[in-house]
Design a protein around this motif. Sequence first.
Motif, PDB file in Angstrom:
ATOM      1  N   ALA A   1     -16.038  54.132  23.041  1.00  0.00           N
ATOM      2  CA  ALA A   1     -16.318  55.778  22.993  1.00  0.00           C
ATOM      3  C   ALA A   1     -16.098  56.364  21.515  1.00  0.00           C
ATOM      4  CB  ALA A   1     -15.070  56.194  23.869  1.00  0.00           C
ATOM      5  N   GLY A   2     -15.991  55.603  20.476  1.00  0.00           N
ATOM      6  CA  GLY A   2     -15.896  56.102  19.235  1.00  0.00           C
ATOM      7  C   GLY A   2     -14.697  56.828  18.659  1.00  0.00           C
ATOM      8  N   LEU A   3     -13.533  56.405  19.424  1.00  0.00           N
ATOM      9  CA  LEU A   3     -12.433  56.930  18.742  1.00  0.00           C
ATOM     10  C   LEU A   3     -11.866  56.242  17.414  1.00  0.00           C
ATOM     11  CD1 LEU A   3     -10.164  57.304  22.279  1.00  0.00           C
ATOM     12  CD2 LEU A   3     -11.253  58.982  20.876  1.00  0.00           C
ATOM     13  N   PRO A   4     -11.260  57.024  16.720  1.00  0.00           N
ATOM     14  CA  PRO A   4     -10.671  56.395  15.564  1.00  0.00           C
ATOM     15  C   PRO A   4      -9.834  55.056  15.789  1.00  0.00           C
ATOM     16  CG  PRO A   4      -9.906  58.614  15.689  1.00  0.00           C
ATOM     17  CD  PRO A   4     -10.820  58.290  16.698  1.00  0.00           C
ATOM     18  N   TRP A   5      -9.874  54.193  14.848  1.00  0.00           N
ATOM     19  CA  TRP A   5      -9.216  52.953  15.116  1.00  0.00           C
ATOM     20  C   TRP A   5      -7.710  53.267  15.145  1.00  0.00           C
ATOM     21  CZ3 TRP A   5      -5.566  50.869  11.676  1.00  0.00           C
ATOM     22  CH2 TRP A   5      -5.762  51.573  10.297  1.00  0.00           C
ATOM     23  N   GLN A   6      -7.104  54.182  14.543  1.00  0.00           N
ATOM     24  CA  GLN A   6      -5.985  54.700  14.488  1.00  0.00           C
ATOM     25  C   GLN A   6      -5.218  54.889  15.864  1.00  0.00           C
ATOM     26  OE1 GLN A   6      -7.882  56.080  12.267  1.00  0.00           O
ATOM     27  NE2 GLN A   6      -7.067  56.088  10.226  1.00  0.00           N
ATOM     28  N   ILE A   7      -6.091  55.376  16.690  1.00  0.00           N
ATOM     29  CA  ILE A   7      -5.829  55.731  18.142  1.00  0.00           C
ATOM     30  C   ILE A   7      -6.159  54.675  19.083  1.00  0.00           C
ATOM     31  CG2 ILE A   7      -6.444  57.127  20.291  1.00  0.00           C
ATOM     32  CD1 ILE A   7      -6.868  59.504  18.135  1.00  0.00           C
TER      33      ILE A   7
ATOM     34  N   ILE B   1     -16.974  43.815  27.067  1.00  0.00           N
ATOM     35  CA  ILE B   1     -17.427  44.691  26.093  1.00  0.00           C
ATOM     36  C   ILE B   1     -16.941  44.233  24.873  1.00  0.00           C
ATOM     37  CG2 ILE B   1     -16.746  47.076  25.557  1.00  0.00           C
ATOM     38  CD1 ILE B   1     -15.901  47.378  28.351  1.00  0.00           C
ATOM     39  N   GLY B   2     -17.597  44.333  23.757  1.00  0.00           N
ATOM     40  CA  GLY B   2     -17.475  43.843  22.465  1.00  0.00           C
ATOM     41  C   GLY B   2     -17.541  44.868  21.317  1.00  0.00           C
ATOM     42  N   GLY B   3     -17.400  44.176  20.165  1.00  0.00           N
ATOM     43  CA  GLY B   3     -17.705  45.325  19.061  1.00  0.00           C
ATOM     44  C   GLY B   3     -16.457  46.265  18.548  1.00  0.00           C
ATOM     45  N   PHE B   4     -15.411  45.614  17.959  1.00  0.00           N
ATOM     46  CA  PHE B   4     -14.170  46.455  17.574  1.00  0.00           C
ATOM     47  C   PHE B   4     -14.335  46.567  16.078  1.00  0.00           C
ATOM     48  CE2 PHE B   4     -12.148  43.839  20.950  1.00  0.00           C
ATOM     49  CZ  PHE B   4     -12.533  44.748  22.144  1.00  0.00           C
ATOM     50  N   ALA B   5     -13.703  47.611  15.729  1.00  0.00           N
ATOM     51  CA  ALA B   5     -13.525  47.821  14.340  1.00  0.00           C
ATOM     52  C   ALA B   5     -12.603  46.844  13.586  1.00  0.00           C
ATOM     53  CB  ALA B   5     -12.621  49.078  14.148  1.00  0.00           C
ATOM     54  N   ASN B   6     -13.259  46.695  12.333  1.00  0.00           N
ATOM     55  CA  ASN B   6     -12.499  45.718  11.340  1.00  0.00           C
ATOM     56  C   ASN B   6     -11.115  45.825  11.474  1.00  0.00           C
ATOM     57  OD1 ASN B   6     -14.670  44.193  11.019  1.00  0.00           O
ATOM     58  ND2 ASN B   6     -15.458  45.167   9.111  1.00  0.00           N
ATOM     59  N   GLN B   7     -10.664  46.984  11.601  1.00  0.00           N
ATOM     60  CA  GLN B   7      -9.084  47.240  11.455  1.00  0.00           C
ATOM     61  C   GLN B   7      -8.429  46.718  12.704  1.00  0.00           C
ATOM     62  OE1 GLN B   7     -11.372  49.419  10.497  1.00  0.00           O
ATOM     63  NE2 GLN B   7     -10.742  50.703   8.922  1.00  0.00           N
ATOM     64  N   ILE B   8      -9.335  46.867  13.697  1.00  0.00           N
ATOM     65  CA  ILE B   8      -8.446  46.245  15.032  1.00  0.00           C
ATOM     66  C   ILE B   8      -8.400  44.918  14.856  1.00  0.00           C
ATOM     67  CG2 ILE B   8      -8.690  46.151  17.556  1.00  0.00           C
ATOM     68  CD1 ILE B   8      -8.256  48.971  16.922  1.00  0.00           C
ATOM     69  N   ARG B   9      -9.651  44.107  14.407  1.00  0.00           N
ATOM     70  CA  ARG B   9      -9.995  42.794  14.249  1.00  0.00           C
ATOM     71  C   ARG B   9      -8.839  42.209  13.503  1.00  0.00           C
ATOM     72  NH1 ARG B   9     -14.841  39.424  15.457  1.00  0.00           N
ATOM     73  NH2 ARG B   9     -12.919  38.166  16.205  1.00  0.00           N
ATOM     74  N   SER B  10      -8.551  42.946  12.442  1.00  0.00           N
ATOM     75  CA  SER B  10      -7.731  42.120  11.403  1.00  0.00           C
ATOM     76  C   SER B  10      -6.307  42.158  11.814  1.00  0.00           C
ATOM     77  CB  SER B  10      -7.742  43.111  10.006  1.00  0.00           C
ATOM     78  OG  SER B  10      -7.122  44.262  10.376  1.00  0.00           O
ATOM     79  N   ILE B  11      -5.759  42.851  13.112  1.00  0.00           N
ATOM     80  CA  ILE B  11      -4.490  42.575  13.548  1.00  0.00           C
ATOM     81  C   ILE B  11      -4.230  41.264  14.073  1.00  0.00           C
ATOM     82  CG2 ILE B  11      -2.819  43.403  15.313  1.00  0.00           C
ATOM     83  CD1 ILE B  11      -4.113  46.206  14.723  1.00  0.00           C
ATOM     84  N   GLY B  12      -5.293  40.885  14.904  1.00  0.00           N
ATOM     85  CA  GLY B  12      -5.025  39.389  15.600  1.00  0.00           C
ATOM     86  C   GLY B  12      -5.886  38.405  14.557  1.00  0.00           C
ATOM     87  N   ASN B  13      -6.745  38.691  13.833  1.00  0.00           N
ATOM     88  CA  ASN B  13      -7.733  37.663  13.023  1.00  0.00           C
ATOM     89  C   ASN B  13      -7.232  37.574  11.558  1.00  0.00           C
ATOM     90  OD1 ASN B  13      -9.088  35.430  13.692  1.00  0.00           O
ATOM     91  ND2 ASN B  13     -10.908  36.542  13.212  1.00  0.00           N
ATOM     92  N   GLY B  14      -6.483  38.756  10.894  1.00  0.00           N
ATOM     93  CA  GLY B  14      -6.182  38.707   9.757  1.00  0.00           C
ATOM     94  C   GLY B  14      -5.974  37.511   8.830  1.00  0.00           C
ATOM     95  N   LYS B  15      -6.148  37.361   7.767  1.00  0.00           N
ATOM     96  CA  LYS B  15      -5.442  36.284   6.881  1.00  0.00           C
ATOM     97  C   LYS B  15      -4.889  36.850   5.574  1.00  0.00           C
ATOM     98  CE  LYS B  15      -9.250  33.397   8.246  1.00  0.00           C
ATOM     99  NZ  LYS B  15     -10.744  32.830   7.906  1.00  0.00           N
ATOM    100  N   ILE B  16      -3.683  36.276   5.336  1.00  0.00           N
ATOM    101  CA  ILE B  16      -2.906  36.551   4.231  1.00  0.00           C
ATOM    102  C   ILE B  16      -3.055  35.425   3.022  1.00  0.00           C
ATOM    103  CG2 ILE B  16      -0.708  37.228   3.333  1.00  0.00           C
ATOM    104  CD1 ILE B  16       0.059  38.563   5.845  1.00  0.00           C
ATOM    105  N   LYS B  17      -4.264  35.577   2.304  1.00  0.00           N
ATOM    106  CA  LYS B  17      -4.642  34.594   1.451  1.00  0.00           C
ATOM    107  C   LYS B  17      -3.341  34.164   0.441  1.00  0.00           C
ATOM    108  CE  LYS B  17      -9.064  34.049   1.724  1.00  0.00           C
ATOM    109  NZ  LYS B  17      -9.872  34.778   2.451  1.00  0.00           N
TER     110      LYS B  17
END
Lengths: 261, 335
Positions: B93-99, B151-167
């Motif tokens: 629905a296009g809500l900002p990732w913070q919400i 349903i796919g296509g999430f903002a990168n910020q959302i994806r980084s929570i579960g898929n993020g990498k701390i190098k």
Amino acid sequence: MNSEEKKIILKTEGLTKHYGGVKALHDADFTLADGEHVAIVGDNGAGKSTFIRQVTGVEIPTSGKIYFDGNLVNFKTPADAKKAGIEAVYQNLALADDLDVPSNIFLGQEETYFNLGPFSFLNENKMFKQSIDVLAKTGIKIPDIKITMNNMSGGQRQCVAISRSAGFASKLIIMDEPTAALGVQETKQVEKIIRSLKENGVPLIMISHNLRQVFNLVEKIWVFRQGQIVGCVETSKTDGNEIVSLITGVKQGVGEEASFI
Amino acid sequence: MEQKDDTLFIKLIPYIDKYGILLLIAIMLLVLHLLQPDVFFSWRNITNIFKQISWQSMLALGVFMVIVTAGIDLSVGSILMLSLMALAISSRAGLPWQIVVLVAPAVGLVCGMINGLGITILRMPHPFIMTLGTLYIFRGVGNLISGGVPIGGFANQIRSIGNGKIKLEWLYGEGAAQYIPSSLIIIIIIYVIFWIFLNQTKIGKWIYAIGGNPGAARAAGINVNRILVLVYTLCGFLAGIGALILAGRTGSAYPNAGLQSELDAIAAVIIGGASFFGGRGTVLGVFAGVFIMGLLRNGLNLMNVSVFWQQVLIGSIIILAVYIDVLRRQFGTRK
């Protein structure tokens, strides 16, 4: 020891409890003076436990009034009665089996570092030390108070349950069959705690089937029969025969050989 | 001499009780290393295990708290799916990732609260019944709002929570492949918070007391129903966090998300040494239970063992773990 001069700590007027059509307790008028130790006796189903359940807020009476410490009270939950200063030791041992002794003694009124309501952080050290004091005061010896309740004997469990109520500054202690299912030594221990409560002036109501114990420990006996209070006699002015005839409703005594005297 | 051995065994019981499961993990690690010396202890494989168990570990922690109160929550898999769908729809629905980030935990929290209120207000004879009902209801609602399609296509910020990498380039040098998955950090933070909550606060003590003897808790002046509502609400909230992590890992919300994962969660809790009858268990044990299941699946996958054998093995481990517990209680408890 003139009981007329003493303050009345608990008084009930016309206390009645009906379960559907069953009149478990009918029109009970009961008084207890401060510092007084009394026993409630009666046959099974006489209404003893029902009476206790109304006074401790476990159940809400059908009708009647309860005055505690001078005020008309209307306990909705056991927590209300506890807040007012009534501590009860229940027949079915109200202990959490998987917790240790300090956790059980302080259950519901834990010591904390600072108050954040239910999210307060527990001060385990303080509870541990105070538990040792409380147990010492009541003369109970438990080798390791960090073990859980389900690893303890029936007597140790009962002693913890009693010192739990005796350990706090309560205005009235109620015990439902405190020595049922206990051995000789353990019964002596519990009786010792009850005597120390008397010395400290803490009033006590005790339900008991053991008339020898009742005559040894309390000064007044309230007799219940079929949901009603049928008598209140001072221990010094009565004997087992009179009590038994009040309990059973049979006028003549049953003789000294009755097994439960 | 016999007598002495006996007492030594009795003395060891509390330690076996506390650390036996860590010993089991150590043995499993050693065996897996010996069987797969090149692959198993590689950075890539170990981080993989943590990524795989990340969302299940949230469900297991929630179910653990419920089981400590002598209850059960069968609906966590469905709560996870519904939270995930709600997240996906709010993202579409296009809500900002913070919400969007708040949607999954909030939906999970509300679902959990429905469970808790249902159990206490409707006076269900057992939480099994209420949560069996909501197992169907929540998944049904999830499919209704999504139309039953992924349903796919999430903002990168959302994806980084579960898929993020701390190098870890600062540690291993420029261009190094080593990293810590962000989901591991989330697991650690959540588990530490809940460990403190259950072991150091009043409510935590009450939760254990309710499981041990609800009558005793009530007689001690504890509002048992209020605590139960809180526990089921937190369980739902954790399922919502699980959904957030899963959203990052898969990048889409799909109708079968979390299917049967409530059973995995219960299995992990039981393997971790919690009593199914309430009052007993530790947060560390839950993590160990989740980790053991993760290790088992990972190890068997590495060795190309069929998934059907994995089912047989996990089932056997549940029964074995509880049988060991039965034996231990027979020696350790006066009853």
